[in-house]
Design a protein around this motif. Structure first.
Motif, PDB file in Angstrom:
ATOM      1  N   LEU A 146       0.817  -1.203   0.000  1.00  0.00           N
ATOM      2  CA  LEU A 146       0.000   0.000   0.000  1.00  0.00           C
ATOM      3  C   LEU A 146       0.856   1.261   0.000  1.00  0.00           C
ATOM      4  O   LEU A 146       0.652   2.173  -0.800  1.00  0.00           O
ATOM      5  N   ILE A 172       1.216   3.939  -2.975  1.00  0.00           N
ATOM      6  CA  ILE A 172       0.772   5.323  -2.803  1.00  0.00           C
ATOM      7  C   ILE A 172       1.869   6.283  -3.226  1.00  0.00           C
ATOM      8  O   ILE A 172       1.622   7.260  -3.941  1.00  0.00           O
ATOM      9  N   TRP A 173       3.098   6.024  -2.806  1.00  0.00           N
ATOM     10  CA  TRP A 173       4.204   6.934  -3.139  1.00  0.00           C
ATOM     11  C   TRP A 173       4.502   6.927  -4.639  1.00  0.00           C
ATOM     12  O   TRP A 173       4.798   7.962  -5.214  1.00  0.00           O
ATOM     13  N   THR A 223       2.266   6.377  -6.970  1.00  0.00           N
ATOM     14  CA  THR A 223       1.150   7.090  -7.593  1.00  0.00           C
ATOM     15  C   THR A 223       1.295   8.596  -7.424  1.00  0.00           C
ATOM     16  O   THR A 223       1.073   9.371  -8.371  1.00  0.00           O
ATOM     17  N   CYS A 260      -1.665  16.707  -4.696  1.00  0.00           N
ATOM     18  CA  CYS A 260      -0.739  15.725  -4.122  1.00  0.00           C
ATOM     19  C   CYS A 260      -0.369  16.100  -2.689  1.00  0.00           C
ATOM     20  O   CYS A 260      -0.254  15.232  -1.816  1.00  0.00           O
ATOM     21  N   LEU A 302      -2.668  11.749   4.715  1.00  0.00           N
ATOM     22  CA  LEU A 302      -2.085  10.490   5.173  1.00  0.00           C
ATOM     23  C   LEU A 302      -1.291  10.677   6.461  1.00  0.00           C
ATOM     24  O   LEU A 302      -1.052   9.715   7.199  1.00  0.00           O
ATOM     25  N   LEU A 354      -7.653   2.909   4.728  1.00  0.00           N
ATOM     26  CA  LEU A 354      -6.335   2.951   4.099  1.00  0.00           C
ATOM     27  C   LEU A 354      -5.338   3.670   4.989  1.00  0.00           C
ATOM     28  O   LEU A 354      -4.203   3.221   5.174  1.00  0.00           O
ATOM     29  N   ARG A 355      -5.764   4.760   5.577  1.00  0.00           N
ATOM     30  CA  ARG A 355      -4.874   5.547   6.425  1.00  0.00           C
ATOM     31  C   ARG A 355      -4.516   4.785   7.700  1.00  0.00           C
ATOM     32  O   ARG A 355      -3.376   4.844   8.178  1.00  0.00           O
ATOM     33  N   THR A 400      -1.741   2.378   6.942  1.00  0.00           N
ATOM     34  CA  THR A 400      -0.440   2.896   6.526  1.00  0.00           C
ATOM     35  C   THR A 400       0.121   3.989   7.430  1.00  0.00           C
ATOM     36  O   THR A 400       1.261   4.407   7.243  1.00  0.00           O
TER      37      THR A 400
END
Length: 352
Positions: free
Chosen positions: A128, A132-133, A135, A175, A182, A215-216, A219
């Motif tokens: 994940l 994410i990074w 993307t 971004c 996050l 998701l948060r 991660t």
């Protein structure tokens, strides 16, 4: 069984399409520009490369692989750089051979990390966070390319320049908002409510804020403590890849200028997301050659640059990844034999 055969057929068709796009690249360029280009001319350009240029490209390629290992080691605490290099090489080789090969690469990476003693949850978090990074930086790159061209005065008129600055800054702000969400609870709540509002306007049955919070939650621990390593790893990885492209441009006589080279590199990374061929093979080369020609580079060196860059960022990863995968399988088999030869009490348990 049907799905397996379907995957094989799609893989063959996808690889065949990539090969056709590369093989007929001179004809495609001729159709677009009206300038005749032959493979003989392209091979003559390749023949002008000397040993020093090839050595430089090789060193930059190895440095780019090493830089990306820090993204993986930062997203999976306990993973060392050699394991990260093996993981990256083997996964890339699979992804470069199959359409939608990312899923197969993830399955292979899961087996490798489990063999090294990592838990399933740790692997999920790594997937994940690194995803994410990747993307985020795929979004940032086009903005950087646009800003480089605008800063160099390459916009045809003020209206286009204004629109370009607006679009580039908007991408960077988006971004930044996602990255902040996050990291910080308050930013996450604000972004979740905003996305829920958009979902309601579109009349979709989807709770975006809940999905984002899940998701948060998965991660947050890694992101809060290891975001510098993740970000620096991506910056150096992409920086070395741009340096490879710059070396290819200089070696083939296709250097268009600093701002233009950044824009071409940004486009190349975006086109690798084209899923119709593995890692956008063939499509990336076509886009790079077309944009270089737009910047005034002659067709032959433009095509040579695109093909050479594709070799360093796609083709060479397949045999290198195969070697890495073979070494991992060999060591795994040898360790399994050694473990079987020891008494059960002497075999250390993997940390869970």
């Amino acid at each position: 069984m049907k799905n397996k055969w379907l995957q094989i057929i799609l893989s063959v068709l996808s690889l065949g399409l990539a090969a056709l796009l590369v093989f007929y690249l001179p004809q495609l360029v001729h159709a677009l520009t009206g300038k005749p280009v032959s493979w003989q001319q392209i091979l003559q350009v390749f023949g002008t490369l000397d040993g020093g240029e090839i050595a430089l490209m090789t060193a930059l390629w190895l440095l780019s692989l090493l830089a990306y290992t820090f993204v993986l080691t930062s997203s999976l605490p306990g993973l060392n750089n050699l394991q990260g290099l093996t993981l990256n090489a083997a996964g890339s080789a699979v992804s470069n051979l199959l359409p939608f090969g990312g899923a197969v690469g993830v399955a292979l990476s899961f087996a490798m990390t489990r063999g090294w003693g990592f838990t399933s949850r740790a692997f999920v978090v790594m997937t994940l966070v690194s995803g994410i990074w990747n993307t985020l930086f795929r979004f940032i790159l086009p903005a950087v390319g646009i800003m480089a061209l605008l800063a160099a005065g390459k916009a045809p008129n003020p209206t286009v320049a204004s629109a370009g600055w607006t679009g580039a800054v908007s991408i960077l702000v988006l971004c930044a908002v996602v990255a902040a969400a996050l990291y910080w609870d308050r930013a996450a709540n604000v972004l979740g409510r905003a996305v829920d509002g958009v979902v309601r306007l579109l009349r979709l049955k989807f709770h975006a804020s809940q999905a984002f919070q899940r998701l948060r939650a998965d991660t947050a621990g890694v992101v809060r403590t290891r975001w510098p390593g993740l970000s620096l790893g991506m910056v150096f990885f992409l920086g070395f890849q741009w340096a490879i492209m710059a070396a290819c441009m200089h070696g083939t006589g296709a250097w268009p200028g600093l701002a233009e080279s950044i824009a071409v590199f940004a486009l190349s990374r975006v086109l690798t997301s084209a899923l119709i061929t593995p890692s956008g093979a063939g499509i990336m080369e076509s886009g790079v050659a077309a944009l270089l020609i737009t910047f005034g580079v002659p067709a032959t060196p433009a095509i040579a640059t695109a093909l050479l860059f594709g070799f360093w960022t796609y083709t060479i990863e397949i045999p290198f990844g195969g070697l890495a995968l073979g070494a991992w399988a060999l060591l795994r088999r040898r360790n399994g034999r050694n473990a079987g030869a020891e008494p059960p009490s002497a075999i250390p348990k993997a940390t869970r």
